[in-house]
Enzyme design. Structure first.
Site, PDB file in Angstrom:
ATOM      1  N   PHE A  59       0.803  -1.223   0.000  1.00  0.00           N
ATOM      2  CA  PHE A  59       0.000   0.000   0.000  1.00  0.00           C
ATOM      3  C   PHE A  59       0.839   1.278   0.000  1.00  0.00           C
ATOM      4  O   PHE A  59       0.293   2.380  -0.040  1.00  0.00           O
ATOM      5  CB  PHE A  59      -0.946   0.012   1.213  1.00  0.00           C
ATOM      6  CG  PHE A  59      -0.242  -0.040   2.547  1.00  0.00           C
ATOM      7  CD1 PHE A  59       0.271   1.112   3.129  1.00  0.00           C
ATOM      8  CD2 PHE A  59      -0.107  -1.243   3.228  1.00  0.00           C
ATOM      9  CE1 PHE A  59       0.915   1.068   4.359  1.00  0.00           C
ATOM     10  CE2 PHE A  59       0.531  -1.296   4.468  1.00  0.00           C
ATOM     11  CZ  PHE A  59       1.039  -0.134   5.030  1.00  0.00           C
ATOM     12  N   ASN A 114      -8.013   6.738   5.859  1.00  0.00           N
ATOM     13  CA  ASN A 114      -8.686   6.445   7.121  1.00  0.00           C
ATOM     14  C   ASN A 114      -8.780   7.634   8.075  1.00  0.00           C
ATOM     15  O   ASN A 114      -9.091   7.483   9.243  1.00  0.00           O
ATOM     16  CB  ASN A 114      -8.046   5.240   7.808  1.00  0.00           C
ATOM     17  CG  ASN A 114      -6.604   5.461   8.203  1.00  0.00           C
ATOM     18  OD1 ASN A 114      -6.064   6.545   8.051  1.00  0.00           O
ATOM     19  ND2 ASN A 114      -5.981   4.419   8.714  1.00  0.00           N
ATOM     20  N   HIS A 117      -4.091   9.855  11.815  1.00  0.00           N
ATOM     21  CA  HIS A 117      -2.906   9.075  12.188  1.00  0.00           C
ATOM     22  C   HIS A 117      -2.574   9.434  13.625  1.00  0.00           C
ATOM     23  O   HIS A 117      -2.726  10.586  14.040  1.00  0.00           O
ATOM     24  CB  HIS A 117      -1.712   9.436  11.297  1.00  0.00           C
ATOM     25  CG  HIS A 117      -0.400   8.940  11.828  1.00  0.00           C
ATOM     26  ND1 HIS A 117       0.086   7.694  11.545  1.00  0.00           N
ATOM     27  CD2 HIS A 117       0.504   9.532  12.662  1.00  0.00           C
ATOM     28  CE1 HIS A 117       1.251   7.533  12.168  1.00  0.00           C
ATOM     29  NE2 HIS A 117       1.526   8.634  12.849  1.00  0.00           N
TER      30      HIS A 117
END
EC number: 2.7.4.6
Length: 142
Positions: A59, A114, A117
């Protein structure tokens, strides 16, 4: 309880969807205090350097391209057990399996995009904070 500092990044998808205030509000409600903050646009070189530990993972290039796509907000959070508490508030790295009510569950739906972090250890927090902030730009509450 131990007072700690941890790095928090609000990622490009949160910025572009105008959810910044939602994220900050949740952190403040959890008694995680923002002691340094700035909005920046990472260069490719900076992103690669920051995420170098993932260099050989499948990724990696998707993550780098995402992180340089729009500005991010980097901030230092301070509070009791800040590293663990921030990670609990963020939720699982994969938003699809993150618990309801966590930042990732509520504000994202993709494992790369997402939303946030957070440092995963004291060593990571120290390294990541130094990556983004000079010592004279950090204003501890203690």
């Amino acid at each position: 309880m131990k007072i700690e500092q941890t790095l928090s990044i609000i990622k490009p998808n949160i910025i572009s969807n105008n959810f910044i205030g939602n994220i900050i509000n949740r952190l403040e409600q959890a008694k995680l205090y923002i002691i340094a903050s700035k909005m920046i646009k990472l260069s490719w070189k900076e992103a690669v350097s920051f995420y170098i530990e993932h260099k050989n993972k499948s990724f990696f290039s998707d993550l780098i391209n995402f992180m340089i796509s729009h500005p991010i907000i980097v901030q230092i959070l301070e509070g009791e057990n800040a590293i663990k508490r921030n990670r609990e508030i963020m939720g699982n790295t994969n938003p699809k399996i993150a618990l309801a009510g966590t930042l990732r569950s509520d504000f994202s739906n993709d494992i790369i995009k997402n939303g946030v972090h957070g440092s995963d250890s004291e060593e990571s927090a120290d390294r990541e904070i130094k990556f983004f902030f000079k010592k004279d730009r950090i204003f501890s509450r203690i």
